[in-house]
Design a protein around this motif. Structure first.
Motif, PDB file in Angstrom:
ATOM      1  N   CYS A  39       0.837  -1.204   0.000  1.00 61.65           N
ATOM      2  CA  CYS A  39       0.000   0.000   0.000  1.00 61.65           C
ATOM      3  C   CYS A  39       0.875   1.259   0.000  1.00 61.65           C
ATOM      4  N   CYS A  42       1.343   4.194  -2.586  1.00 64.24           N
ATOM      5  CA  CYS A  42       0.246   5.136  -2.832  1.00 64.24           C
ATOM      6  C   CYS A  42      -0.262   5.805  -1.556  1.00 64.24           C
ATOM      7  N   HIS A  43      -0.122   5.150  -0.412  1.00 63.50           N
ATOM      8  CA  HIS A  43      -0.693   5.654   0.843  1.00 63.50           C
ATOM      9  C   HIS A  43       0.379   5.877   1.901  1.00 63.50           C
ATOM     10  N   TYR A  73     -10.644  12.946  -4.260  1.00 61.17           N
ATOM     11  CA  TYR A  73     -11.203  11.601  -4.447  1.00 61.17           C
ATOM     12  C   TYR A  73     -11.972  11.525  -5.755  1.00 61.17           C
ATOM     13  N   SER A  74     -12.216  10.314  -6.196  1.00 61.70           N
ATOM     14  CA  SER A  74     -13.116  10.103  -7.327  1.00 61.70           C
ATOM     15  C   SER A  74     -14.541  10.425  -6.862  1.00 61.70           C
ATOM     16  N   MET A 105      -8.880   3.531  -7.006  1.00 59.13           N
ATOM     17  CA  MET A 105      -7.804   2.713  -6.435  1.00 59.13           C
ATOM     18  C   MET A 105      -7.650   1.447  -7.266  1.00 59.13           C
TER      19      MET A 105
HETATM   20  C1  HEC Z   1      -1.812   1.995  -6.981  1.00 59.16           C
HETATM   21  C2  HEC Z   1      -2.049   2.866  -5.847  1.00 59.16           C
HETATM   22  C3  HEC Z   1      -2.755   2.276  -4.629  1.00 59.16           C
HETATM   23  C4  HEC Z   1      -2.424   1.146  -3.917  1.00 59.16           C
HETATM   24  C5  HEC Z   1      -1.307   0.146  -4.181  1.00 59.16           C
HETATM   25  C6  HEC Z   1      -3.348   1.102  -2.802  1.00 59.16           C
HETATM   26  N1  HEC Z   1      -4.227   2.159  -2.874  1.00 59.16           N
HETATM   27 FE1  HEC Z   1      -5.737   2.563  -1.557  1.00 59.16          FE
HETATM   28  N2  HEC Z   1      -6.315   4.166  -2.710  1.00 59.16           N
HETATM   29  C7  HEC Z   1      -5.681   4.582  -3.870  1.00 59.16           C
HETATM   30  C8  HEC Z   1      -6.423   5.673  -4.455  1.00 59.16           C
HETATM   31  C9  HEC Z   1      -6.077   6.408  -5.744  1.00 59.16           C
HETATM   32  C10 HEC Z   1      -7.537   5.907  -3.586  1.00 59.16           C
HETATM   33  C11 HEC Z   1      -8.662   6.922  -3.780  1.00 59.16           C
HETATM   34  C12 HEC Z   1      -9.726   6.194  -4.578  1.00 59.16           C
HETATM   35  C13 HEC Z   1     -10.884   7.052  -5.056  1.00 59.16           C
HETATM   36  O1  HEC Z   1     -10.937   8.252  -4.783  1.00 59.16           O
HETATM   37  O2  HEC Z   1     -11.746   6.440  -5.722  1.00 59.16           O
HETATM   38  C14 HEC Z   1      -7.423   4.939  -2.501  1.00 59.16           C
HETATM   39  C15 HEC Z   1      -8.318   4.849  -1.434  1.00 59.16           C
HETATM   40  C16 HEC Z   1      -8.181   3.993  -0.369  1.00 59.16           C
HETATM   41  C17 HEC Z   1      -9.041   3.971   0.786  1.00 59.16           C
HETATM   42  C18 HEC Z   1     -10.198   4.920   1.068  1.00 59.16           C
HETATM   43  C19 HEC Z   1      -9.639   6.057   1.920  1.00 59.16           C
HETATM   44  C20 HEC Z   1     -10.607   7.157   2.267  1.00 59.16           C
HETATM   45  O3  HEC Z   1     -10.121   8.194   2.747  1.00 59.16           O
HETATM   46  O4  HEC Z   1     -11.825   7.009   2.088  1.00 59.16           O
HETATM   47  C21 HEC Z   1      -8.557   2.997   1.619  1.00 59.16           C
HETATM   48  C22 HEC Z   1      -9.133   2.604   2.960  1.00 59.16           C
HETATM   49  C23 HEC Z   1      -7.417   2.401   0.961  1.00 59.16           C
HETATM   50  N3  HEC Z   1      -7.218   3.026  -0.232  1.00 59.16           N
HETATM   51  C24 HEC Z   1      -6.666   1.380   1.508  1.00 59.16           C
HETATM   52  C25 HEC Z   1      -5.593   0.752   0.858  1.00 59.16           C
HETATM   53  C26 HEC Z   1      -4.843  -0.345   1.430  1.00 59.16           C
HETATM   54  C27 HEC Z   1      -5.043  -0.923   2.810  1.00 59.16           C
HETATM   55  C28 HEC Z   1      -3.918  -0.704   0.483  1.00 59.16           C
HETATM   56  C29 HEC Z   1      -2.917  -1.853   0.545  1.00 59.16           C
HETATM   57  C30 HEC Z   1      -3.484  -3.166   0.806  1.00 59.16           C
HETATM   58  C31 HEC Z   1      -4.096   0.171  -0.657  1.00 59.16           C
HETATM   59  N4  HEC Z   1      -5.112   1.044  -0.381  1.00 59.16           N
HETATM   60  C32 HEC Z   1      -3.336   0.131  -1.821  1.00 59.16           C
HETATM   61  C33 HEC Z   1      -4.533   4.049  -4.406  1.00 59.16           C
HETATM   62  C34 HEC Z   1      -3.902   2.891  -3.977  1.00 59.16           C
END
Ligand code: HEC
Length: 129
Positions: A39, A42-43, A73-74, A105
């Motif tokens: 994660c 990206c996070h 956000y989207s 995501m």
């Molecule tokens: C390739 C990049 C990428 C990876 C790898 C990724 N994410 Fe994300 N994540 C995003 C993006 C971009 C968004 C925003 C999505 C949207 O706005 O639709 C997001 C949104 C989220 C959210 C919602 C957060 C909110 O504030 O509402 C969570 C929870 C989350 N991710 C958890 C994870 C976790 C846990 C992992 C690893 C297991 C992970 N992500 C891996 C890109 C990524």
């Protein structure tokens, strides 16, 4: 609870002291390593966390999806109405689009429940005190 406290409890769990609860509680340390690998590109989490390709995940458990400051956000995420609980997060990690259809995501998902529990245990260490 502070970070060290949570890790200590996680260690107690993994030594089997609490029997079957060990699995449900997850291993925050293992989750941390997995977070960095899967994660972390990206996070960010922690005091100096900034939005990157994805939003900051501090305090994510219990908050409404798409609600952190300073991240675009989207539309799908903003209007999803999803509240991040252990259940919705576990599903989202397993298959993001099954929880928020149209999320930006791009993530292949993790299906191993133990890894998901570990990730959640790690994220729980970044909840507001
Ligand atoms: C390739 C990049 C990428 C990876 C790898 C990724 N994410 Fe994300 N994540 C995003 C993006 C971009 C968004 C925003 C999505 C949207 O706005 O639709 C997001 C949104 C989220 C959210 C919602 C957060 C909110 O504030 O509402 C969570 C929870 C989350 N991710 C958890 C994870 C976790 C846990 C992992 C690893 C297991 C992970 N992500 C891996 C890109 C990524």
């Amino acid at each position: 609870m502070n970070h060290a406290g949570v890790l200590t409890i996680a260690l107690l769990f993994t030594t089997g002291l609490f029997g079957t609860a060990a699995h449900a509680a997850g291993d925050a340390e293992a989750g941390g390593k997995l977070f960095v690998r899967t994660c972390g590109g990206c996070h960010q989490v922690g005091e100096s966390a900034r939005p990157g390709f994805g939003p900051v995940l501090n305090g994510v458990i219990g908050r409404t999806a798409g609600s952190t400051e300073g991240y675009q956000y989207s539309e799908a995420m903003k209007s999803s109405g999803v509240v991040w609980t252990r259940e919705t997060l576990a599903k989202y990690i397993e298959d993001p689009k099954s929880v928020v259809a149209g999320t930006r995501m791009i993530f292949w998902g993790i299906s191993d429940q133990e890894k998901i529990e570990n990730l959640l245990a790690y994220l729980e260490t970044f909840q507001p005190q």
